[in-house]
Design a protein around this motif. Sequence first.
Motif, PDB file in Angstrom:
ATOM      1  N   UNK A   1       5.078  -0.978   0.706  1.00 23.40           N
ATOM      2  CA  UNK A   1       3.694  -0.907   0.222  1.00 23.40           C
ATOM      3  C   UNK A   1       2.926  -2.172   0.599  1.00 23.40           C
ATOM      4  N   UNK A   2       1.760  -1.974   1.237  1.00 30.46           N
ATOM      5  CA  UNK A   2       0.852  -3.073   1.555  1.00 30.46           C
ATOM      6  C   UNK A   2      -0.345  -3.116   0.610  1.00 30.46           C
ATOM      7  N   UNK A   3      -0.829  -1.942   0.217  1.00 30.48           N
ATOM      8  CA  UNK A   3      -2.001  -1.880  -0.653  1.00 30.48           C
ATOM      9  C   UNK A   3      -2.064  -0.504  -1.309  1.00 30.48           C
ATOM     10  N   UNK A   4      -2.589  -0.465  -2.521  1.00 23.81           N
ATOM     11  CA  UNK A   4      -2.863   0.777  -3.242  1.00 23.81           C
ATOM     12  C   UNK A   4      -4.275   0.656  -3.793  1.00 23.81           C
ATOM     13  N   UNK A   5      -5.119   1.652  -3.538  1.00 15.99           N
ATOM     14  CA  UNK A   5      -6.501   1.566  -3.983  1.00 15.99           C
ATOM     15  C   UNK A   5      -6.644   1.979  -5.446  1.00 15.99           C
ATOM     16  N   UNK A   6      -7.745   1.569  -6.026  1.00 13.95           N
ATOM     17  CA  UNK A   6      -8.112   2.070  -7.344  1.00 13.95           C
ATOM     18  C   UNK A   6      -8.461   3.555  -7.234  1.00 13.95           C
ATOM     19  N   UNK A   7      -8.343   4.269  -8.341  1.00 18.75           N
ATOM     20  CA  UNK A   7      -8.642   5.704  -8.334  1.00 18.75           C
ATOM     21  C   UNK A   7     -10.088   5.935  -7.877  1.00 18.75           C
ATOM     22  N   UNK A   8     -10.245   6.792  -6.881  1.00 21.68           N
ATOM     23  CA  UNK A   8     -11.558   7.146  -6.378  1.00 21.68           C
ATOM     24  C   UNK A   8     -12.171   6.167  -5.396  1.00 21.68           C
ATOM     25  N   UNK A   9     -11.508   5.051  -5.135  1.00 20.53           N
ATOM     26  CA  UNK A   9     -12.054   4.001  -4.278  1.00 20.53           C
ATOM     27  C   UNK A   9     -11.475   4.125  -2.872  1.00 20.53           C
ATOM     28  N   UNK A  10     -12.327   4.213  -1.870  1.00 23.06           N
ATOM     29  CA  UNK A  10     -11.864   4.341  -0.497  1.00 23.06           C
ATOM     30  C   UNK A  10     -11.756   2.992   0.220  1.00 23.06           C
ATOM     31  N   UNK A  11     -12.044   1.902  -0.475  1.00 21.57           N
ATOM     32  CA  UNK A  11     -11.980   0.574   0.146  1.00 21.57           C
ATOM     33  C   UNK A  11     -10.633  -0.093  -0.159  1.00 21.57           C
ATOM     34  N   UNK A  12      -9.814  -0.408   0.858  1.00 19.92           N
ATOM     35  CA  UNK A  12      -8.548  -1.115   0.642  1.00 19.92           C
ATOM     36  C   UNK A  12      -8.804  -2.618   0.514  1.00 19.92           C
ATOM     37  N   UNK A  13      -9.143  -3.049  -0.662  1.00 20.65           N
ATOM     38  CA  UNK A  13      -9.676  -4.385  -0.886  1.00 20.65           C
ATOM     39  C   UNK A  13      -8.677  -5.499  -0.607  1.00 20.65           C
ATOM     40  N   UNK A  14      -7.380  -5.216  -0.721  1.00 23.37           N
ATOM     41  CA  UNK A  14      -6.382  -6.259  -0.513  1.00 23.37           C
ATOM     42  C   UNK A  14      -6.136  -6.558   0.961  1.00 23.37           C
ATOM     43  N   UNK A  15      -6.207  -5.545   1.804  1.00 25.61           N
ATOM     44  CA  UNK A  15      -5.826  -5.743   3.207  1.00 25.61           C
ATOM     45  C   UNK A  15      -6.979  -5.606   4.192  1.00 25.61           C
ATOM     46  N   UNK A  16      -8.107  -5.026   3.767  1.00 27.37           N
ATOM     47  CA  UNK A  16      -9.244  -4.865   4.679  1.00 27.37           C
ATOM     48  C   UNK A  16     -10.529  -4.673   3.889  1.00 27.37           C
ATOM     49  N   UNK A  17     -11.021  -5.728   3.220  1.00 27.94           N
ATOM     50  CA  UNK A  17     -12.263  -5.602   2.451  1.00 27.94           C
ATOM     51  C   UNK A  17     -13.407  -5.096   3.326  1.00 27.94           C
ATOM     52  N   UNK A  18     -14.142  -4.123   2.794  1.00 27.09           N
ATOM     53  CA  UNK A  18     -15.259  -3.555   3.532  1.00 27.09           C
ATOM     54  C   UNK A  18     -14.893  -2.352   4.381  1.00 27.09           C
ATOM     55  N   UNK A  19     -13.609  -2.088   4.540  1.00 25.89           N
ATOM     56  CA  UNK A  19     -13.168  -0.928   5.323  1.00 25.89           C
ATOM     57  C   UNK A  19     -13.320   0.349   4.506  1.00 25.89           C
ATOM     58  N   UNK A  20     -13.185   1.479   5.182  1.00 22.76           N
ATOM     59  CA  UNK A  20     -13.375   2.785   4.552  1.00 22.76           C
ATOM     60  C   UNK A  20     -12.236   3.705   4.984  1.00 22.76           C
ATOM     61  N   UNK A  21     -11.368   4.063   4.041  1.00 19.17           N
ATOM     62  CA  UNK A  21     -10.229   4.918   4.359  1.00 19.17           C
ATOM     63  C   UNK A  21     -10.651   6.323   4.761  1.00 19.17           C
ATOM     64  N   UNK A  22     -11.910   6.682   4.548  1.00 21.79           N
ATOM     65  CA  UNK A  22     -12.387   8.024   4.886  1.00 21.79           C
ATOM     66  C   UNK A  22     -12.761   8.155   6.369  1.00 21.79           C
ATOM     67  N   UNK A  23     -12.980   7.025   7.034  1.00 25.64           N
ATOM     68  CA  UNK A  23     -13.509   7.068   8.403  1.00 25.64           C
ATOM     69  C   UNK A  23     -12.780   6.177   9.393  1.00 25.64           C
ATOM     70  N   UNK A  24     -11.980   5.232   8.917  1.00 26.06           N
ATOM     71  CA  UNK A  24     -11.491   4.149   9.778  1.00 26.06           C
ATOM     72  C   UNK A  24     -10.103   4.382  10.347  1.00 26.06           C
ATOM     73  N   UNK A  25      -9.629   5.605  10.298  1.00 27.08           N
ATOM     74  CA  UNK A  25      -8.386   6.015  10.946  1.00 27.08           C
ATOM     75  C   UNK A  25      -8.765   6.943  12.095  1.00 27.08           C
ATOM     76  N   UNK A  26      -8.158   6.807  13.272  1.00 25.59           N
ATOM     77  CA  UNK A  26      -8.601   7.626  14.402  1.00 25.59           C
ATOM     78  C   UNK A  26      -8.302   9.111  14.281  1.00 25.59           C
ATOM     79  N   UNK A  27      -7.276   9.469  13.513  1.00 23.77           N
ATOM     80  CA  UNK A  27      -6.970  10.886  13.343  1.00 23.77           C
ATOM     81  C   UNK A  27      -6.208  11.086  12.032  1.00 23.77           C
ATOM     82  N   UNK A  28      -6.725  11.986  11.187  1.00 18.99           N
ATOM     83  CA  UNK A  28      -6.125  12.292   9.895  1.00 18.99           C
ATOM     84  C   UNK A  28      -5.438  13.650   9.941  1.00 18.99           C
ATOM     85  N   UNK A  29      -4.465  13.822   9.038  1.00 17.35           N
ATOM     86  CA  UNK A  29      -3.855  15.116   8.810  1.00 17.35           C
ATOM     87  C   UNK A  29      -4.166  15.570   7.384  1.00 17.35           C
TER      88      UNK A  29
END
Length: 263
Positions: free
Chosen positions: A61-89
């Motif tokens: 485990x590197x990071x776990x977000x708060x419930x409902x939060x798409x920002x991984x504040x510990x490892x990439x502040x300002x990032x968005x888990x909804x858009x910042x991966x090149x391909x989702x499943x």
Amino acid sequence: MQDINSFNAREIREAFRGGTLSQPTPGLAPGYVQANLVILPQSDAFDFLLFCTRNPKPCPILDVTEVGDWEPRQVAPGADLRTDVPLYRVWKSGTLVDEVTDIRDLWQEDFVGFLLGCSFSFEAVMLAAGLPVRHIEEGKNVPMYQTTIPCQSAGRFSGNMVVSMRPLTPKQAIQAVEVTGRFAKAHGAPLHFGNPEVLGIRNINSPDFGEAVTIRENEIPVFWACGVTPQLAIMKSQPGLAITHAPGYMFITDVRDEELTFS
């Protein structure tokens, strides 16, 4: 146009978010930690957290977000888990139903995001040590295989381990144990090298995920635990909804590789 090889982690994420880049991430933003992604409803999050805790080799485990939060504040502040991966499943009841490049329309207020260490994080160090990384040499996605090694179950989650493979000479394999063993948060040292059938792998030239690479006459396959393992657990455990990265299409963090090592 700026050379992609000069992009840092934030610039790579912005390119994914803007749709100007979509490709497997081996070799991108060298020096920055890459991560596997699992997103689950809060109702399944504790069981999955326990699964990771009981299986730290494939699921560090590197990071776990708060419930409902798409920002991984510990490892990439300002990032968005909804858009910042090149391909989702997208998985429903354990079945893969879609692969998409943006999950904003799928996001739920009860989602929890998990970022797990990835072996891509130590590849720059392998290259710096003079060790070959064949899938980067050949411009391919890393080969990954299902094994017969069972993970420890936790709540609803269970399944077998997935491994990634890099061919090396026996001498290089010994060196790789030392080089990668310092990266416990990126799967650490290899699990096995040599005969793939010991792991239940019948055909080394037909990976379950990624692409086959050349194994030269004087080389042996070397296997590391892999963060695609949770996807097998999702297939077996069948949570109602889950979202992951596509194998080899990772989230790139702002953490530097050396921050994952121990002295």
